[in-house]
Motif scaffolding. Structure first.
Motif, PDB file in Angstrom:
ATOM      1  N   VAL A   1       0.853  -1.186   0.000  1.00  0.00           N
ATOM      2  CA  VAL A   1       0.000   0.000   0.000  1.00  0.00           C
ATOM      3  C   VAL A   1       0.888   1.235   0.000  1.00  0.00           C
ATOM      4  N   THR A   2       0.597   2.173  -0.885  1.00  0.00           N
ATOM      5  CA  THR A   2       1.244   3.486  -0.832  1.00  0.00           C
ATOM      6  C   THR A   2       0.284   4.456  -0.161  1.00  0.00           C
ATOM      7  N   VAL A   3       0.738   5.050   0.924  1.00  0.00           N
ATOM      8  CA  VAL A   3      -0.073   6.015   1.667  1.00  0.00           C
ATOM      9  C   VAL A   3       0.349   7.417   1.226  1.00  0.00           C
ATOM     10  N   ILE A   4      -0.578   8.166   0.665  1.00  0.00           N
ATOM     11  CA  ILE A   4      -0.309   9.531   0.196  1.00  0.00           C
ATOM     12  C   ILE A   4      -0.929  10.499   1.192  1.00  0.00           C
ATOM     13  N   VAL A   5      -0.111  11.370   1.755  1.00  0.00           N
ATOM     14  CA  VAL A   5      -0.595  12.342   2.748  1.00  0.00           C
ATOM     15  C   VAL A   5      -0.413  13.742   2.185  1.00  0.00           C
ATOM     16  N   PRO A   6      -1.460  14.317   1.550  1.00  0.00           N
ATOM     17  CA  PRO A   6      -1.358  15.696   1.051  1.00  0.00           C
ATOM     18  C   PRO A   6      -1.652  16.682   2.188  1.00  0.00           C
ATOM     19  N   ASN A   7      -0.761  17.610   2.411  1.00  0.00           N
ATOM     20  CA  ASN A   7      -0.912  18.531   3.541  1.00  0.00           C
ATOM     21  C   ASN A   7      -0.772  19.974   3.093  1.00  0.00           C
ATOM     22  N   PHE A   8      -1.627  20.816   3.702  1.00  0.00           N
ATOM     23  CA  PHE A   8      -1.464  22.265   3.571  1.00  0.00           C
ATOM     24  C   PHE A   8      -1.953  22.928   4.853  1.00  0.00           C
ATOM     25  N   ASN A   9      -1.017  23.449   5.631  1.00  0.00           N
ATOM     26  CA  ASN A   9      -1.318  24.196   6.860  1.00  0.00           C
ATOM     27  C   ASN A   9      -2.169  23.409   7.856  1.00  0.00           C
ATOM     28  N   HIS A  10      -1.871  22.152   8.036  1.00  0.00           N
ATOM     29  CA  HIS A  10      -2.599  21.335   9.012  1.00  0.00           C
ATOM     30  C   HIS A  10      -1.690  20.891  10.155  1.00  0.00           C
ATOM     31  N   ALA A  11      -0.751  21.734  10.512  1.00  0.00           N
ATOM     32  CA  ALA A  11       0.187  21.396  11.584  1.00  0.00           C
ATOM     33  C   ALA A  11      -0.496  20.941  12.875  1.00  0.00           C
ATOM     34  N   PRO A  12      -1.624  21.583  13.313  1.00  0.00           N
ATOM     35  CA  PRO A  12      -2.244  21.149  14.572  1.00  0.00           C
ATOM     36  C   PRO A  12      -2.745  19.708  14.554  1.00  0.00           C
ATOM     37  N   PHE A  13      -2.979  19.168  13.360  1.00  0.00           N
ATOM     38  CA  PHE A  13      -3.573  17.833  13.261  1.00  0.00           C
ATOM     39  C   PHE A  13      -2.585  16.763  12.775  1.00  0.00           C
ATOM     40  N   LEU A  14      -1.398  17.179  12.376  1.00  0.00           N
ATOM     41  CA  LEU A  14      -0.491  16.271  11.681  1.00  0.00           C
ATOM     42  C   LEU A  14       0.004  15.120  12.549  1.00  0.00           C
ATOM     43  N   GLU A  15       0.379  15.410  13.781  1.00  0.00           N
ATOM     44  CA  GLU A  15       0.969  14.349  14.605  1.00  0.00           C
ATOM     45  C   GLU A  15      -0.007  13.196  14.812  1.00  0.00           C
ATOM     46  N   ARG A  16      -1.259  13.507  15.102  1.00  0.00           N
ATOM     47  CA  ARG A  16      -2.240  12.437  15.308  1.00  0.00           C
ATOM     48  C   ARG A  16      -2.493  11.687  13.994  1.00  0.00           C
ATOM     49  N   ARG A  17      -2.548  12.459  12.893  1.00  0.00           N
ATOM     50  CA  ARG A  17      -2.730  11.820  11.579  1.00  0.00           C
ATOM     51  C   ARG A  17      -1.610  10.831  11.292  1.00  0.00           C
ATOM     52  N   LEU A  18      -0.373  11.276  11.446  1.00  0.00           N
ATOM     53  CA  LEU A  18       0.773  10.453  11.085  1.00  0.00           C
ATOM     54  C   LEU A  18       0.974   9.296  12.056  1.00  0.00           C
ATOM     55  N   ASP A  19       0.714   9.547  13.316  1.00  0.00           N
ATOM     56  CA  ASP A  19       0.795   8.433  14.287  1.00  0.00           C
ATOM     57  C   ASP A  19      -0.171   7.314  13.900  1.00  0.00           C
ATOM     58  N   SER A  20      -1.374   7.682  13.475  1.00  0.00           N
ATOM     59  CA  SER A  20      -2.368   6.657  13.121  1.00  0.00           C
ATOM     60  C   SER A  20      -1.976   5.896  11.858  1.00  0.00           C
ATOM     61  N   ILE A  21      -1.104   6.488  11.038  1.00  0.00           N
ATOM     62  CA  ILE A  21      -0.608   5.788   9.847  1.00  0.00           C
ATOM     63  C   ILE A  21       0.535   4.847  10.212  1.00  0.00           C
ATOM     64  N   TYR A  22       1.551   5.379  10.886  1.00  0.00           N
ATOM     65  CA  TYR A  22       2.753   4.586  11.144  1.00  0.00           C
ATOM     66  C   TYR A  22       2.515   3.478  12.172  1.00  0.00           C
ATOM     67  N   ARG A  23       1.407   3.541  12.903  1.00  0.00           N
ATOM     68  CA  ARG A  23       1.099   2.488  13.885  1.00  0.00           C
ATOM     69  C   ARG A  23       0.155   1.415  13.330  1.00  0.00           C
ATOM     70  N   GLN A  24      -0.059   1.416  12.020  1.00  0.00           N
ATOM     71  CA  GLN A  24      -0.946   0.420  11.433  1.00  0.00           C
ATOM     72  C   GLN A  24      -0.434  -0.999  11.699  1.00  0.00           C
ATOM     73  N   THR A  25      -1.341  -1.898  12.025  1.00  0.00           N
ATOM     74  CA  THR A  25      -0.950  -3.296  12.275  1.00  0.00           C
ATOM     75  C   THR A  25      -0.567  -4.007  10.996  1.00  0.00           C
ATOM     76  N   TYR A  26      -1.124  -3.584   9.867  1.00  0.00           N
ATOM     77  CA  TYR A  26      -0.702  -4.094   8.556  1.00  0.00           C
ATOM     78  C   TYR A  26       0.553  -3.330   8.172  1.00  0.00           C
TER      79      TYR A  26
END
Length: 888
Positions: free
Chosen positions: A226-251
């Motif tokens: 799976v290729t995970v594409i994360v397009p971001n623009f000025n979402h710094a307040p939400f990024l850490e939770r977003r990225l944590d939920s990606i990198y902690r995937q069980t798959y």
């Protein structure tokens, strides 16, 4: 005088111009040394080529082993995250406490079944069997065997049947089994790592609206990247939770592409930190100038992506850690183009909103999304996605990466503010299936920066929904009420949200535009192939399907699975074309036709033609059947054709023949009707040619190379080809080599034999054109009676090389230019036997007579132009239009 100079002068030619014997000897010695060096270099080049091939094989083996390890890890992750693992937790606990369980339950059963001495022997037998059954059940649980395989009902006997109504035990054997199973099935097990998440009993996670075989039943478990594409623009307040939920995937088989669209906050710093911490699976691409819209970022991510599946994880959302583990297994069904999960709407702080996913979709169906399901795109659009965007957020979606999606190049689509994702889904899933799971969640964040929030009261909201209705009408054969329901929902939203003074609804959403768009729709085609294996009749439908897909048709490929598939042929079918495999089909052909909305079936093999004619039981008024013959009707067993042809002819609306001889069985049986038959040749898409190097082939520079590409069967003349080349080498002073491509029985035989150094047996290759382009002459010494319009001849011509082939089928016409001239040569057969000496003589002439060879080569581009696939597809489109209109 210098003595050395005097000796040197003695070897020069004398006054009569004669060369002294000493000089002749020196020249002869040098020539011999040069010949030795050439042979040594040729042997060295051959050895290097062999080493290169060995290195490639080793790299492939390493890649396979690495993939196997990745799949194992992913499968373990999927297992531990699965519903079945959670549901069987009590069973595993039971196994740990088995001794105590058996002691206590055994005592209870003995006390309950204790019989007074007056009971009959039949009752005693029943008690004994019940006790044995109970212990068997305990052993079954302990060993992990499947209930249905371990528990067998008691044999029915007259004596027990007569006594059963009077038996006074507390519970009967069937009731005991049923109660035990029901207890396990009704248990809701919560994994500690899944705190707060809803779980479903097995009964609640059934097949859903359509009874296709579920991914869990797949005999071919896969763990695609799976290729995970994360397009971001000025979402710094939400990024850490977003990225944590990606990198902690069980798959774990995924890579991440982080895209920043020139953010002005500290997003870049956060993205750089995650990219550094996960550098082995992460790319970071930052724009120096803002792109202006999110779809430009989607397109950029898709261009960079290398995975089989794509997850566009928007930077302000987040998800459960088993998101991928729940969605990826659906793609073991190769018709599934998109899978999505339940959305939970949250506010800027990540807290659930009162307005829920279920509330949002209730006006379509209150129960549809309460359980997981797999559905065809035709049904999904007709019942939900054509009415309302039932996939409210792309973060909840995983989809198969398309190799070609024209929508990505449309400026109007890329500039959309609200409904672009909806139109993206409609294009992506066409002809395939959609999967939904209620067992994991994606959290869709609503906040002041969210573009979807700010547009709900603007005119553009309604104009874009009009565009959606046009797209639905243009792409899908939908019931008439779908567009009406869509319009009613949007009009109701307008009445609720638009203040006075805004344009009237009819100015923003014009119903006549979607109605007109229905005329632009192209039919849904089921392309049916005998197998995804080597062979012209097998590869042509794959290429035709791909060309039709590019022209805007909804194409579904049905693999009859008549032979073992070749993975390289499977790769020729683009990922955006859904694949239905007969060996995994769990519904009838009639159901498949209805569920996919099929309007044209196009088949390519006698067995397949008969299978379809015999197994389509119901009349489908709007269904048409087209058959392309590839030379099998005239070569199959006449008794088989006699028996099956009447059934097939009742089903077929139009026959396509590629060679005149294809008509023979119809003429002989008196069933030929000219208006039902159309001649259309084969073709291929003009390729981008990148020849393989001769060093790679192990062929010395200056050699004359023939390339033979076909199935490895005796009738295709592989052994005769080797004999011809062997003799040709004795006829001319030219180093002649033969490259053989393909697989089959003869290939397997030749692999175990010692072949001459000038024969290069390479097996099946994905792109034979590269090998034809590296050769001087294509070669097809076939004696196959079904040879009609061989694709290998077209491939060779497209590569720029002339062809030497048997004078059978349409080959003479294929090589002959309309104004005269032959792009190669022809070998005449005698009673379907290949003349070795004649073939060898022609090879020798091509290798030694440069004028003869160049004349044939100059004809190649003139002849090849006739076989452009676009011209062939034009003719097939005319056939489809004709059969659908009824003008046969």
């Amino acid at each position: 005088m210098d003595t050395g100079r005097s000796d040197e002068t003695n070897v020069l030619p004398n006054s009569n111009g004669e060369v002294p014997p000493e000089l002749e000897q020196i020249v002869a010695n040098l020539a011999a040394q040069l010949a030795d060096l050439r042979r040594s270099n040729a042997a060295r080049d051959s050895h290097i080529a062999s080493l290169n091939r060995a290195l490639l094989e080793r790299d492939e083996q390493i890649a396979d082993l690495t993939q196997a390890l990745t799949e194992r890890d992913a499968n373990l992750a999927e297992l531990f995250a699965s519903t079945s693992w959670r549901l069987t937790a009590p069973v595993r606990l039971l196994k740990l406490g088995l001794p105590e369980v058996r002691r206590r339950t055994g005592k209870w059963v003995r006390s309950q079944f204790a019989a007074p001495s007056t009971q009959t022997s039949a009752k005693a037998a029943m008690k004994t069997r019940a006790l044995a059954l109970f212990h068997s059940l305990i052993r079954t649980v302990a060993t992990g065997r499947v209930w249905s395989e371990s528990v067998q009902p008691l044999p029915h006997t007259p004596s027990l049947a007569g006594e059963s109504s009077r038996f006074s035990g507390p519970i009967s054997e069937p009731e005991a089994v049923s109660a035990a199973i029901n207890e396990v099935e009704s248990t809701q097990v919560i994994d500690p790592s899944d705190s707060g998440r809803r779980t479903l009993s097995p009964a609640a996670s059934g097949a859903g609206p359509l009874a296709f075989r579920a991914p869990v039943d797949s005999p071919h478990p896969r763990s695609p990247e799976v290729t995970v594409i994360v397009p971001n623009f000025n979402h710094a307040p939400f990024l850490e939770r977003r990225l944590d939920s990606i990198y902690r995937q069980t798959y774990r088989n995924f890579t991440v592409i982080l895209l920043d669209d020139c953010s002005s906050d500290n997003s870049r710093t956060i993205l750089q930190d995650f990219a550094r911490r996960h550098h082995e699976i992460t790319q970071l691409h930052a724009n120096a100038v803002n792109s202006g819209n999110v779809f430009a970022q989607w397109k950029k991510g898709l261009t960079l992506a290398r995975g089989d599946l794509i997850w566009i994880a928007e930077s302000d959302d987040f998800c459960d850690e088993d998101f991928l583990a729940r969605l990826v297994p659906f793609f073991s069904d190769e018709a599934v183009q998109l899978a999505y999960c339940r959305n939970i709407f949250v506010n800027a702080e990540g807290e659930p909103l009162p307005f829920s996913f279920e509330t949002y979709l209730a006006e379509i169906d209150e129960n549809r999304w309460s359980h997981s399901y797999v559905q065809t795109a035709h049904r999904e659009v007709s019942e939900s996605l054509g009415i309302k965007n039932s996939i409210p957020n792309v973060s909840s979606v995983v989809f198969r990466k398309p190799s070609h999606l024209p929508l990505l190049e449309e400026h109007d689509w890329a500039s959309m503010k609200l409904c672009g994702d909806w139109i993206f889904y409609l294009n992506l899933i066409r002809g395939g299936k959609v999967a939904f799971t209620s067992e994991t969640n994606s959290y869709y964040r609503f906040h002041t920066q969210n573009s979807s929030v700010s547009t709900h009261t603007s005119d553009i909201y309604y104009r874009e929904h009009e565009r959606v209705a046009i797209e639905v009408a243009k792409l899908y054969n939908i019931p008439g009420d779908v567009l009406n329901r869509h319009r009613e929902i949007i009009e109701g939203f307008w009445q609720t949200n638009c203040p006075e003074g805004t344009p009237v609804f009819e100015q923003l959403y014009r119903s006549e535009k979607p109605a007109c768009a229905t005329r632009l729709r192209k039919p849904n085609i089921l392309m049916v192939g005998f197998s995804l294996c080597a062979g012209g009749g097998e590869i042509f439908p794959v290429r035709l399907a791909a060309a039709l897909k590019e022209r805007g048709y909804a194409v579904t490929f049905f693999d009859f699975h008549g032979a073992e598939p070749n993975p390289l042929v499977r790769k020729m079918l683009p990922p955006e074309i859904p694949l239905v495999d007969r060996s995994r089909l769990s519904c009838s052909l009639d159901e498949l036709i209805d569920d996919f909305g099929i309007e044209i079936i196009h088949s390519h093999h006698t067995f397949v033609d008969h299978f379809l004619a015999e197994n389509i039981q119901r009349r489908h008024p709007n269904l048409r059947h087209v058959v392309t013959m590839h030379g099998l009707y005239e070569t199959d067993d006449p008794e088989y054709i006699d028996a099956k042809l009447p059934t097939i002819m009742r089903s077929v609306d139009e026959w396509i023949y590629i060679a005149e001889k294809n008509l023979q069985p119809f003429i002989e049986r008196g069933v030929y009707q000219a208006e039902q038959f159309t001649k259309i040749g084969n073709g291929i898409k003009p390729p981008k040619i990148a020849p393989v190097s001769r060093d790679f082939l192990g062929v010395p520079i200056g050699s004359f190379v023939l390339c033979l590409a076909s199935r490895g069967t005796a009738e295709k003349g592989w052994r005769e080809a080797i004999m011809m080349v062997k003799e040709a080498r004795t006829l001319v002073d030219r180093d002649i080599h033969l490259v053989v491509l393909g697989d089959g029985v003869v290939y397997d035989e030749l692999k175990s034999e010692t072949l001459p150094h000038y024969v290069h047996l390479l097996g099946f290759v994905e792109n034979p054109i590269r090998y034809f382009a590296a050769s001087d002459l294509g070669f097809l010494p076939s004696r196959f009676k079904g040879e009609s319009f061989p694709l290998s001849v077209i491939e060779c011509l497209m590569a720029g090389a002339p062809v030497l082939a048997s004078d059978i089928g349409e080959i003479r016409d294929m090589l002959t230019h309309s104004q005269g001239g032959l792009a190669g040569g022809l070998i005449s057969l005698s009673d379907w036997t290949l003349p070795i000496h004649e073939g060898a003589s022609m090879i020798a002439r091509f290798a030694s007579d440069s004028q003869f060879y160049n004349e044939a080569r100059q004809m190649v581009p003139k002849v090849a132009a006739r076989f452009d696939l676009e011209k062939v597809v034009d003719q097939y489109e005319a056939v489809y239009a004709r059969v659908l209109s009824g003008n046969l």
